[in-house]
Design a protein around this motif. Structure first.
Motif, mmCIF file in Angstrom:
data_model
loop_
_atom_site.group_PDB
_atom_site.id
_atom_site.type_symbol
_atom_site.label_atom_id
_atom_site.label_comp_id
_atom_site.label_asym_id
_atom_site.label_seq_id
_atom_site.Cartn_x
_atom_site.Cartn_y
_atom_site.Cartn_z
ATOM 1 N N ARG A 433 0.603 -0.871 0.198
ATOM 2 C CA ARG A 433 -0.120 0.177 0.089
ATOM 3 C C ARG A 433 0.620 1.221 0.437
ATOM 4 O O ARG A 433 -0.015 2.139 -0.347
ATOM 5 C CB ARG A 433 -0.912 0.139 1.279
ATOM 6 C CG ARG A 433 -2.053 -0.196 0.470
ATOM 7 C CD ARG A 433 -2.311 -1.733 0.644
ATOM 8 N NE ARG A 433 -3.478 -2.135 -0.262
ATOM 9 C CZ ARG A 433 -3.127 -3.417 -1.254
ATOM 10 N NH1 ARG A 433 -2.767 -4.170 -1.292
ATOM 11 N NH2 ARG A 433 -4.535 -3.373 -1.633
ATOM 12 N N SER A 435 2.860 3.461 -1.850
ATOM 13 C CA SER A 435 3.170 4.174 -3.177
ATOM 14 C C SER A 435 3.138 4.790 -3.606
ATOM 15 O O SER A 435 4.335 6.280 -2.610
ATOM 16 C CB SER A 435 1.475 4.744 -4.236
ATOM 17 O OG SER A 435 0.793 5.761 -3.237
ATOM 18 N N THR A 576 2.080 7.805 -11.182
ATOM 19 C CA THR A 576 2.235 7.541 -9.500
ATOM 20 C C THR A 576 1.791 5.144 -10.234
ATOM 21 O O THR A 576 1.765 5.096 -11.326
ATOM 22 C CB THR A 576 0.908 8.082 -8.785
ATOM 23 O OG1 THR A 576 -0.322 7.576 -9.579
ATOM 24 C CG2 THR A 576 0.744 9.066 -8.349
ATOM 25 N N HIS A 578 0.792 1.949 -8.133
ATOM 26 C CA HIS A 578 0.050 2.056 -7.347
ATOM 27 C C HIS A 578 0.609 0.107 -7.115
ATOM 28 O O HIS A 578 0.814 -0.172 -8.355
ATOM 29 C CB HIS A 578 -1.138 1.839 -7.073
ATOM 30 C CG HIS A 578 -1.633 3.361 -6.479
ATOM 31 N ND1 HIS A 578 -1.373 3.812 -5.577
ATOM 32 C CD2 HIS A 578 -1.877 4.477 -7.412
ATOM 33 C CE1 HIS A 578 -1.654 5.080 -5.644
ATOM 34 N NE2 HIS A 578 -1.906 5.145 -6.751
ATOM 35 N N ARG A 579 1.114 -0.345 -6.220
ATOM 36 C CA ARG A 579 1.205 -1.551 -5.806
ATOM 37 C C ARG A 579 0.045 -2.651 -5.196
ATOM 38 O O ARG A 579 -0.615 -2.244 -4.578
ATOM 39 C CB ARG A 579 2.909 -2.037 -5.439
ATOM 40 C CG ARG A 579 2.898 -1.091 -5.791
ATOM 41 C CD ARG A 579 5.209 -1.371 -5.576
ATOM 42 N NE ARG A 579 4.683 -1.199 -4.170
ATOM 43 C CZ ARG A 579 5.625 -1.454 -3.668
ATOM 44 N NH1 ARG A 579 6.863 -1.401 -3.635
ATOM 45 N NH2 ARG A 579 5.843 -0.587 -2.021
#
Ligand code: FEO
Length: 585
Positions: A433, A435, A576, A578-579
């Motif tokens: 979470r 990022s 950006t 996000h994972r």
């Protein structure tokens, strides 16, 4: 009429002599502006070449200087002592930065006895082209200088063999009268200042580490052997290094660092053996670049001198290695070398990947013929053959370093996958979470043949200071660009634009072959920022200078001051990232 540019200022060279112990004088050659040590080893703070004069009943000089100091060093020595009064010249090893004036000294004093390891005396005979008196010494041998009339110390030099630190012929000398250990390259650093000693450890620590990583790390096992030999000596009061300030005030710190770093690099029983032929072509420097690249991964590396390693040890070092890197040997080797090459071929196991590099010695076996021979024996290629067809420049050394890193990553692939899987599943998701933005770090150093450049995708980036503006970037230890992000180096952080970043991302996420130009086919502006190319398609760029590096697990956390920057689209937003999981980018 256009103004004529003034000629470049000559490099600053100066000399310093200082008493460092009873009857002991350091004669330091200060090379303030040297920016490269060998072409592949960038220096930020110049360097020094340190020699030492010890006066007992008999007088010994330890090392000389670089030949560039010829005009000033010999008169400075003569102001301290009549060269004919020097009885012994101890040659710690024969690399020219310390032995560059041995022939000049022999000219002034033909009766001088040269003391060194057997290998060093042998090398020196080819360097000075004149007969000289010599004494070959090994660990445990000593040279009694006695106590000078009116002196306070009984000087006795005990020698400690320290092969591979960083030449095969290296010896340390320990003075039982003063506790000074003369260590030449070991424990040194390329750092030029008027400070004779390590009075400001914080100022010199980054260079101490960088020097270790470049020169000593690839011989970590030899470092541990040397440290063990030092334990048998009485207490050391000062380490009189061949480069940089002498170590006296924080000995525990420096020795502890060498011990910890070398243990870390030697852990486990898997290692890559990188063979070279000392005193042949560019073999030793190229092998060091490959070893340095391997060292950036977690795989231990062992440099192996084919000329100076006895057959039994050679068989073990080659046979036990997880992978082997070999140079192209001379097409017409002398008898010892021919035997060593035969030993290597007999010791190789078919399961070992083998990498080849050209030695550029002027008489090399063709690399393709050796490659075919190894394929016939069933060996996989550790990396494509490194064909060095000119005097190696910065690009060639970069290619070697990156090939080494590829080899390390290849051998550690299973371990890396296992580590990813080992992370606790909940923790993994929670970490995921975190990022970040998407950026391309670019760097370029040097001009012409000495130019090196690199680029990488980064997302672990954060502003870290308002005044002066600063940021941090986390860089994996085995990244090629990491070598260009040492303290004092510059780089550019290119900020990728939301909605216009996929193409750049795809380009820079590719796996590049060793030494490949990362910028081929990418539009760049090269005269905007000092640190490196600015990507034309970037939303913004920040021109940065590295101030500090913190070692954090498998990444370096690089703190940099932002010196300059600009934005292409004031309304644009940063791409950006996000994972879902935290075990990879
Ligand atoms: Fe500082 Fe190996 O010469």
């Amino acid at each position: 009429m256009s103004p004529v540019a003034p000629p470049p200022a000559p490099p600053r060279l100066s000399l310093q002599s200082a008493a460092i112990a009873p009857e002991t004088t350091a004669l330091r050659s200060l090379d303030w502006d040297r920016s490269r040590f060998d072409i592949e080893f960038g220096l930020r703070n110049g360097t020094t070449y340190n020699a030492f004069l010890i006066r007992g009943q008999r007088t010994a000089l330890i090392d000389t200087s670089h030949a560039k100091f010829r005009e000033s060093w010999l008169p400075q020595l003569q102001s301290l002592i009549d060269p004919r009064a020097i009885d012994h010249l101890v040659v710690s090893h024969t690399e020219p930065d310390h032995s560059g004036l041995v022939a000049d000294l022999l000219e002034l004093n033909p009766d001088l006895e040269v003391v060194g390891s057997k290998v060093a005396i042998n090398y020196l005979e080819h360097q000075v082209h004149r007969p000289f008196r010599s004494r070959a010494v090994k660990s445990g041998d000593s040279l009694d200088l006695g106590c000078a009339d009116g002196g306070t110390s009984d000087h006795r030099l005990e020698f400690v063999s320290a092969p591979n630190l960083h030449w095969p012929d290296t010896i340390f000398s320990y003075d039982h009268g003063t506790g000074v250990l003369y260590s030449c390259d070991a424990f040194g650093l390329h750092y030029c200042s008027d400070e004779v000693f390590d009075s400001d450890p914080g100022a010199i620590a980054p260079d101490f580490r960088f020097y270790y990583d470049c020169l000593m790390g690839p011989n970590a096992r030899s470092v541990l052997q040397a440290l063990k030999r030092l334990e048998a000596l009485p207490p050391v009061t000062t380490i009189a290094t061949g480069h940089g300030p002498l170590l006296r005030h924080h000995l525990g710190l420096w020795l502890g660092d060498y011990d910890a770093w070398s243990r870390d690099r030697s852990k486990g029983d898997r290692y890559a053996a990188v063979a070279y032929v000392s005193q042949y072509g560019f073999c030793d420097r190229l092998s060091q670049a490959i070893a340095r690249g391997i060292g950036k991964t977690d795989l231990p590396v062992q440099l192996v001198d084919l000329r100076g390693t006895d057959p039994q040890e050679l068989t073990a070092l080659i046979g036990d290695a997880a992978a082997v890197v070999l140079p192209t040997p001379p097409a017409r080797p002398d008898g010892d070398l021919r035997a060593a090459w035969g030993t290597v071929l007999a010791a190789l196991r078919p399961s070992q990947p083998v990498g080849l590099y050209d030695a550029y010695g002027g008489n090399d076996e063709p690399i393709d013929a050796i490659g075919q021979q190894l394929r016939d024996l069933g060996h996989a290629e550790a990396f494509p053959p490194l064909r060095i067809r000119t005097v190696p420049d910065a690009t060639a050394f970069q290619q070697c370093e990156e090939a080494g890193t590829d080899l390390g990553q290849l051998l550690l692939r299973d371990k890396a996958i296992a580590a990813m899987k080992a992370l606790d599943a909940d923790l993994d998701k929670a970490l995921g979470r975190l990022s970040g933005g998407l950026y391309i770090v670019t760097a370029r150093q040097g001009e012409g043949e000495a130019a090196r450049s690199g680029a990488m995708v980064a997302s672990w980036v954060s502003q870290a200071s308002f005044d002066p503006p600063g940021l941090t970037v986390a860089v994996a230890r085995d990244r090629a660009i990491e070598s260009l992000m040492q303290v004092g180096d510059r780089f550019v952080l290119n900020v990728l634009a939301e909605g216009n970043h996929q193409q750049l991302l795809r380009h820079f996420l590719r796996r590049f072959p060793p030494g490949a130009d990362r910028f081929a086919g990418v539009a760049t502006l090269t005269d905007v920022a000092r640190g490196g190319p600015v990507l034309t398609e970037a939303l913004a760029y920040l021109d940065c200078r590295v101030l500090q590096r913190l070692e954090g697990g498998d990444h370096w956390l690089i703190y940099a001051e932002v010196e300059n920057g600009n934005v292409a689209d004031a309304e644009g937003r940063t791409a950006t990232h996000h994972r879902k999981v935290g075990n990879h980018y």
